[in-house]
Design an enzyme around this catalytic site. Sequence first.
Site, mmCIF file in Angstrom:
data_model
loop_
_atom_site.group_PDB
_atom_site.id
_atom_site.type_symbol
_atom_site.label_atom_id
_atom_site.label_comp_id
_atom_site.label_asym_id
_atom_site.label_seq_id
_atom_site.Cartn_x
_atom_site.Cartn_y
_atom_site.Cartn_z
ATOM 1 N N HIS A 81 0.642 -0.938 0.045
ATOM 2 C CA HIS A 81 0.031 0.004 0.094
ATOM 3 C C HIS A 81 0.903 1.236 -0.060
ATOM 4 O O HIS A 81 1.774 1.419 0.690
ATOM 5 C CB HIS A 81 -0.920 -0.092 1.339
ATOM 6 C CG HIS A 81 -1.707 1.301 1.298
ATOM 7 N ND1 HIS A 81 -1.632 2.128 2.421
ATOM 8 C CD2 HIS A 81 -2.392 1.832 0.594
ATOM 9 C CE1 HIS A 81 -2.316 3.146 2.546
ATOM 10 N NE2 HIS A 81 -3.161 3.041 1.228
ATOM 11 N N SER A 82 0.690 2.179 -0.991
ATOM 12 C CA SER A 82 1.254 3.446 -0.746
ATOM 13 C C SER A 82 2.893 3.196 -1.094
ATOM 14 O O SER A 82 3.268 2.874 -2.180
ATOM 15 C CB SER A 82 0.767 4.161 0.487
ATOM 16 O OG SER A 82 0.995 5.689 0.330
ATOM 17 N N TYR A 83 3.442 3.951 0.056
ATOM 18 C CA TYR A 83 5.029 3.883 -0.036
ATOM 19 C C TYR A 83 5.450 2.406 -0.381
ATOM 20 O O TYR A 83 6.379 2.221 -0.936
ATOM 21 C CB TYR A 83 5.608 4.204 1.070
ATOM 22 C CG TYR A 83 6.840 3.657 1.727
ATOM 23 C CD1 TYR A 83 8.071 4.496 0.905
ATOM 24 C CD2 TYR A 83 6.819 2.772 2.649
ATOM 25 C CE1 TYR A 83 9.191 3.790 1.304
ATOM 26 C CE2 TYR A 83 8.345 2.123 2.829
ATOM 27 C CZ TYR A 83 9.261 2.558 2.546
ATOM 28 O OH TYR A 83 10.626 2.262 2.523
#
Length: 234
Positions: free
Chosen positions: A76-78
């Site tokens: 997720h994300s980073y």
Amino acid sequence: MTTFVLLHGAWHGGWCWTRVAARLRDAGHSVFSPTFTGVSDRAHLLSPQIDLHTHVDDIVRLMDAENLHDVVLVGHSYAGMVVAGVTEQRPDRIRTRVYLDAFLPRDGESAIDLLPDHIARHYRESVSGPGFGWLIPPRSLEVLGVTATEDLDWLTPRLTPQPWATYTAPLTLTARERDVPAAYIECTSWMRVFAPSAERARELGWPGYELDTGHEAMVTAPEPLALLLDRLAG
């Protein structure tokens, strides 16, 4: 049964996957949701030396120690950066990788390279000010699409600063990473910071999916996210 390894984004810990992990386990899957070195429940290990490669090593060592194979690796994300780095090192252990509203890097890129200019500028200002030159303070959860009081109360006290070097360290990627199957899930009910990464995935011909929720899908939409991950596991 499928083995899922769920990787959290900046400022969070593996606990943020609790709602999704419970649903995947109820469906018969094995689930690991580790916390990266230096953040959240591992913030006692925080130091300026922690970078993206530290977090890649966290997951490579987990997969080796647990002898994990045929893994569905979700970032997720980073953590899209971490997914790419782990896949480069252990492509034979990964069945498929899933980028959940996440960075999708090319060879030589770092996370900060993939942020829109105005957001990257905000990060740099935050690091140089309240971040003491080496930390990224947590972003507003409301900006990320979290609005329910119970969700804010759960997340807010657990978030910790992110080491800046995790966003500035570049990745070296080759065909070892590119040849592993992948899918992209974009969260559409917020400012869509990761739309360029979703577009990259489409250009690569990956399966693409959308969730009508904010950036923190594992918190705000655990049921549809778990159902989609179960589907992607085949």
